[in-house]
Enzyme design. Structure first.
Site, PDB file in Angstrom:
ATOM      1  N   GLU A 150       0.522  -0.985   0.257  1.00  0.00           N
ATOM      2  CA  GLU A 150      -0.325   0.407  -0.425  1.00  0.00           C
ATOM      3  C   GLU A 150       0.829   1.410   0.593  1.00  0.00           C
ATOM      4  OE1 GLU A 150      -2.671  -0.164   3.118  1.00  0.00           O
ATOM      5  OE2 GLU A 150      -3.965  -2.016   2.150  1.00  0.00           O
TER       6      GLU A 150
ATOM      7  N   GLU B  16      -5.115  -8.991   1.035  1.00  0.00           N
ATOM      8  CA  GLU B  16      -6.024  -8.784   1.934  1.00  0.00           C
ATOM      9  C   GLU B  16      -7.279  -8.518   2.540  1.00  0.00           C
ATOM     10  OE1 GLU B  16      -4.675  -5.910   5.133  1.00  0.00           O
ATOM     11  OE2 GLU B  16      -2.655  -6.011   4.377  1.00  0.00           O
TER      12      GLU B  16
HETATM   13  C1  FCB Z   1      -4.890  -2.643   5.290  1.00  0.00           C
HETATM   14  C2  FCB Z   1      -3.115  -2.019   5.984  1.00  0.00           C
HETATM   15  C3  FCB Z   1      -2.875  -3.132   7.348  1.00  0.00           C
HETATM   16  C4  FCB Z   1      -4.283  -3.601   7.574  1.00  0.00           C
HETATM   17  C5  FCB Z   1      -5.811  -3.039   7.232  1.00  0.00           C
HETATM   18  C6  FCB Z   1      -7.083  -3.239   8.318  1.00  0.00           C
HETATM   19  O1  FCB Z   1      -4.424  -0.704   5.108  1.00  0.00           O
HETATM   20  O2  FCB Z   1      -2.015  -2.797   4.844  1.00  0.00           O
HETATM   21  O3  FCB Z   1      -1.671  -3.482   7.859  1.00  0.00           O
HETATM   22  O4  FCB Z   1      -4.426  -2.434   9.116  1.00  0.00           O
HETATM   23  O5  FCB Z   1      -5.553  -2.494   6.092  1.00  0.00           O
END
Ligand code: FCB
Length: 456
Positions: free
Chosen positions: A163, A364
């Protein structure tokens, strides 16, 4: 709903959010240590000093992963453990931790997915300008090489950055994350230097024989309020321009240079109005444009915008003062994030069209809810529903032709949720921070069964 035979099922974490042991085995200080220990930055004054104590409990945690039948585990390496000052000699004791971790994962038949940068920059580098300093990109490539030298014989899946939008625009733009700077020009510079670091590191990894290289972005479909419920809704020209601008800043700013060696005009315009574009030197885009194998997507919710006066000049969206973020008519998680599962399939299909030669992976996806332990169980039906809804959309995207290789839930464990501290629980495994007791939530047991039957 059965998934492709070789579909990868796993979970993700990040070093600073789970490891603790911040002073052990020669680890240097990171910008998150500094940020957390500055009052007012993190909810409840929380910090990652102990976190889930995973540094000491990794064996048990891998035992849990095995019980949950995970095929892959995405974790990040803490740069300050490897190079306490961000450059120079390698701290072998720090590297040894990841060496043990990888061996233990492989023994449990779990594939390690290594992320090299999940935001814990060595403070010594920040003292010299952090990501606003071009030199940091070169230091990152050296560090990446050092980690690959040690683990590359056993790890085949490598991620450069997690990110970069968040690292640049929350870290240097609106100051919500470490290092807490509030300067849109610094954020634009940092974003470019992060991408330069990505390209330099990816080239080194490639030359060293890495099998798979991934860049992970926090992407989202950028929609007008009407498009949330009706994909066919036609926005006004002004609203369409607003969605294009935000999509360019959020997603194309990173994927276009990596995949095509170009910056969108919206990004160059935003930089032009915030400090200029001199930091983008001749030849940089060629350095960034190294072939990657996978785009990793972290998806939580869509981005909903319309045109109109909205954002203050110092916010995370330089050059978008005429864009307004709109509320979504949808239930929300404990983060206040709207739950819109079909945003994920819309995003995956769009990215597979825009970057057709690169594979995709959901690196994620998950949700925070206010979980309670009752009689040794956590009945997190809300999280099961969230994951189930999103996995159906993942399946839908595959059916629609997206080249999607796997899905990693965020997160294995409840952990340190950055500026929100420990009050937000994203884990499929509950952590009692006072005793470090782990309790798999109902969602973990549900996920184990999904993995077992490779589908829903
Ligand atoms: C993302 C991050 C991760 C976590 C999630 C909820 O932005 O990569 O570390 O905090 O959000």
């Amino acid at each position: 709903m059965i998934f492709p035979e070789d579909f990868v099922w796993g979970a993700a974490t990040a070093s600073y959010q789970i490891e603790g042991a911040v002073k052990e085995d020669g680890r240097g200080q990171s910008i998150w240590d500094t940020f957390c220990h500055t009052p007012g930055n993190v909810a409840d004054g929380d910090n990652g000093d102990v976190a889930c104590d995973h540094y000491h409990r990794y064996r048990d945690d891998i035992g849990l992963m095995r019980e949950l039948r995970l095929g892959a585990y995405r974790f990040s390496v803490a740069w300050p453990r490897i190079q306490p000052d961000g450059e120079g000699p390698i701290n072998l004791r720090g590297l040894a931790f990841y060496d043990r971790l990888v061996d233990e994962l492989l023994a449990a038949k779990i594939s390690p997915y290594v992320t090299l940068y999940h935001w814990d920059l060595p403070q010594a580098l920040e003292d010299r300008g952090g990501w606003t300093n071009r030199d940091t990109a070169y230091r990152f490539a050296d560090y990446a090489q050092a980690v690959h030298d040690k683990l590359g014989d056993r790890v085949s899946d490598w991620t450069t950055l997690n990110e970069p939008w968040v690292a640049a625009f929350l870290g240097y733009g609106n100051g919500v994350h470490a290092p807490g700077r509030r300067d849109p020009a610094a954020a634009m510079r940092s974003a470019h230097h992060l991408m330069l670091g990505h390209g330099l590191a990816a080239r080194r990894l490639r030359e060293a024989g890495a099998r798979s290289i991934m860049l992970v972005v926090n992407s989202a479909p950028v929609l007008t309020p009407a498009q949330v419920n009706d994909p066919a809704a036609v926005p006004s020209e002004a609203d369409a321009a607003a969605t294009r601008r935000i999509h360019a800043l959020l997603t194309r700013q990173f994927l276009d240079p990596a995949v095509y060696g170009t910056y969108p005009e919206e990004v160059l315009a935003a930089a032009g109005r915030n400090g200029g574009t001199d930091h983008i030197q001749d030849g940089d885009l060629e350095l960034i444009n190294v072939p990657i194998d996978l785009i990793g997507i972290n998806y939580y919710n869509p981005c909903v915008v319309e045109s109109g006066p909205g954002l203050p000049a110092d916010a995370a969206w330089p050059g978008s003062e005429d864009v307004k973020f709109a509320a979504v008519d949808a239930p929300t998680t404990a983060m206040g994030w709207p739950i819109v599962p079909d945003g994920l399939s819309r995003l995956l299909v769009r990215l597979s069209e825009d970057y057709p030669r690169v594979g995709l992976m959901v690196t994620e996806n998950g949700a925070a809810f206010d979980d309670v332990v009752e009689g040794g169980r956590v009945h997190d039906d809300d999280r099961v529903a969230y994951l189930d809804g999103h996995l159906r959309e993942v399946h839908r995207a595959i059916e629609a032709g997206a080249d999607l290789r796997g899905y990693l839930v965020w997160s294995l464990l409840d952990n340190f949720e950055w500026a929100e501290g420990y009050r937000r629980r994203f884990g499929i495994v509950h952590v009692d921070y006072a005793t470090q007791t782990r309790v798999p939530k109902d969602s973990a047991l549900w996920y184990r069964d999904v993995i077992g039957r490779n589908g829903l």
